[in-house]
Scaffold this motif. Structure first.
Motif, short mmCIF file in Angstrom:
data_model
loop_
_atom_site.label_atom_id
_atom_site.label_comp_id
_atom_site.label_asym_id
_atom_site.label_seq_id
_atom_site.Cartn_x
_atom_site.Cartn_y
_atom_site.Cartn_z
N ASP A 18 -5.06 5.38 1.03
CA ASP A 18 -6.52 5.47 0.93
C ASP A 18 -7.19 4.11 1.07
OD1 ASP A 18 -9.04 6.83 0.24
OD2 ASP A 18 -8.89 5.63 -1.58
N GLY A 19 -8.03 3.97 2.10
CA GLY A 19 -8.73 2.71 2.33
C GLY A 19 -9.70 2.36 1.21
N GLY A 20 -10.32 3.37 0.61
CA GLY A 20 -11.23 3.10 -0.50
C GLY A 20 -10.54 2.46 -1.68
N THR A 21 -9.30 2.89 -1.95
CA THR A 21 -8.53 2.29 -3.04
C THR A 21 -8.20 0.84 -2.73
OG1 THR A 21 -7.58 4.43 -3.64
CG2 THR A 21 -6.40 2.47 -4.37
N ILE A 22 -7.85 0.55 -1.47
CA ILE A 22 -7.56 -0.83 -1.06
C ILE A 22 -8.79 -1.71 -1.27
CG2 ILE A 22 -7.01 -2.32 0.89
CD1 ILE A 22 -4.64 -0.66 -0.12
N ARG A 23 -9.93 -1.24 -0.81
CA ARG A 23 -11.15 -2.05 -0.97
C ARG A 23 -11.49 -2.23 -2.44
NH1 ARG A 23 -12.26 0.81 3.88
NH2 ARG A 23 -13.05 2.61 2.74
N ARG A 24 -11.25 -1.22 -3.24
CA ARG A 24 -11.52 -1.33 -4.68
C ARG A 24 -10.62 -2.39 -5.32
NH1 ARG A 24 -9.43 3.23 -8.83
NH2 ARG A 24 -10.02 2.24 -10.79
#
Length: 294
Positions: free
Chosen positions: A41-47
Motif C-alpha cells: 500500500d502506497g498510502g502506508t509508505i507515505r505515512r
C-alpha cells in the motif's frame, strides 16, 4: 519493458502488481525464516515517511528493504538511503528497481548486502546515518534495533514498523504490564513512543499478527559510572523471572540473596520490588553496586 518489470507510476512508488511481478521475476517467495512481509500500500509508505520526518538533509538507514517499496518512498524526500539487505537476490535487484521507477534518485541509494546484526560501527558503506526507518523482520526486530542504536551513535531518531506486541514492549513505561527487557534497553538510548497501528491488509503475504509503528528519539544515556553492558546484565537478570522480587531475581547476578539485597539497598531500591517497577536509571544504579554484590 517486459511485463514482469516494474512500471513507473506517477507517485514513484511500487504498485501492488509491481511487487508481485518483481517477486515472480526474482523467484522470491516471502519466507517466515527471514520475516519477509512486503508492503503493498502506497498510502502506508507515505505515512511511514511522513511520521519519520525524513528530509533531504538525512542519510537514512533502511534495514530489510525487500523489493524496494519503502526505499522509493524514502528517496522521494531527497534523502540519501543506505539499504541493508541480507537476501542476495533482493540486494542485487534493488538498484535496478530504483533506476526504473525513480532514475533521478538512483545516485542517492547505496545497497549493502549484509546481515544488519554483523555490521560494525566503522563500516564505510554505512557512514553516519541520521535516522533509521525500516519495516523490521518480526523475528529479529529488537536485536536489530538495539544493535543499530549501540553501534551507530549518529542515529538521532528511528521509526520502525514491528509486530504490535513488540511495539507495545518498546514503548512501555515502568510499571506497565508490557514493560520488560526491550523497554528498559531501548530507554538507555532513546525515548520511544507508539506512533500508530498498521493494518494486516497492507502486507503481502498477510501476516498472522498486527503491526505498529514505534518512533524513537535519541537521548543521553543515564548519568552513571556503570557501563551499558553492566546495566543490561542487571536488566536481563531482573526480568529472567518476572514474578520474583528483585532480591530473588538478582541472586545469581550478585552471588547470593543477601548480596543482592545489599546491592539494592546501597542503590536506594526496595529489594521487595519487581523489575517492572524500575526505570533504566535505577537499573544503572544497581549496576554501580557490583562491588557491593561481589
Amino acid at each position: 519493458m517486459t511485463p514482469s518489470e516494474p512500471t513507473a507510476p506517477e507517485a514513484g512508488l511500487l504498485t501492488p502488481s509491481d511487487v508481485r511481478a518483481l517477486a515472480a521475476r526474482l523467484d522470491v517467495r516471502p519466507t517466515k525464516a527471514l520475516g519477509q512481509n512486503f508492503v503493498l500500500d502506497g498510502g502506508t509508505i507515505r505515512r511511514i515517511v511522513r511520521v519519520a520526518e525524513v528530509t533531504e538533509a538525512d542519510r537514512v538507514l533502511e534495514v530489510g528493504p525487500g523489493l524496494g517499496s519503502l526505499t522509493l518512498g524514502l528517496l522521494a524526500t531527497g534523502a540519501e538511503v543506505v539499504a541493508v539487505e541480507i537476501d542476495s537476490r533482493l540486494a542485487a535487484a534493488l538498484p535496478g528497481t530504483v533506476a526504473t521507477i525513480a532514475p533521478a534518485a538512483a545516485p542517492r541509494l547505496q545497497v549493502v548486502h549484509a546481515d544488519a546484526m554483523t555490521i560494525p560501527a566503522d563500516d564505510p558503506r554505512i557512514g553516519a546515518p541520521t535516522t533509521l526507518v525500516a519495516n523490521l523482520p518480526y523475528n529479529v526486530a529488537v536485536p536489530v534495533l538495539l544493535h543499530a542504536l549501540a553501534t551507530l551513535p549518529s542515529l538521532a531518531s528511528a521509526l520502525v514498523m514491528v509486530q504490535a506486541e513488540v511495539a507495545d514492549r518498546l514503548a512501555a513505561p515502568p510499571g506497565s504490564r508490557t514493560y520488560g527487557v526491550p523497554s528498559a534497553k531501548a530507554a538507555w538510548y532513546t525515548h520511544a513512543t507508539r506512533a500508530g497501528s498498521v493494518s494486516r491488509s497492507v502486507f503481502w503475504p498477510v501476516p498472522n499478527v498486527d503491526s505498529a509503528l514505534v518512533r524513537l528519539v535519541r537521548r543521553e544515556p543515564p548519568t552513571t559510572t556503570a557501563t551499558r553492558e553492566a546495566t543490561f546484565a542487571v536488566v536481563d537478570a531482573a526480568f529472567a523471572q518476572r514474578r520474583k522480587t528483585l532480591r530473588a531475581a538478582l541472586t545469581g547476578w550478585a552471588g547470593s540473596a543477601d548480596k543482592a539485597e545489599a546491592a539494592l539497598r546501597a542503590a536506594g531500591i526496595d529489594p521487595s520490588l519487581r523489575g517492572e517497577r524500575l526505570d533504566i536509571t535505577q537499573f544503572a544504579a544497581i549496576a554501580e553496586q557490583r562491588d557491593v554484590a561481589g
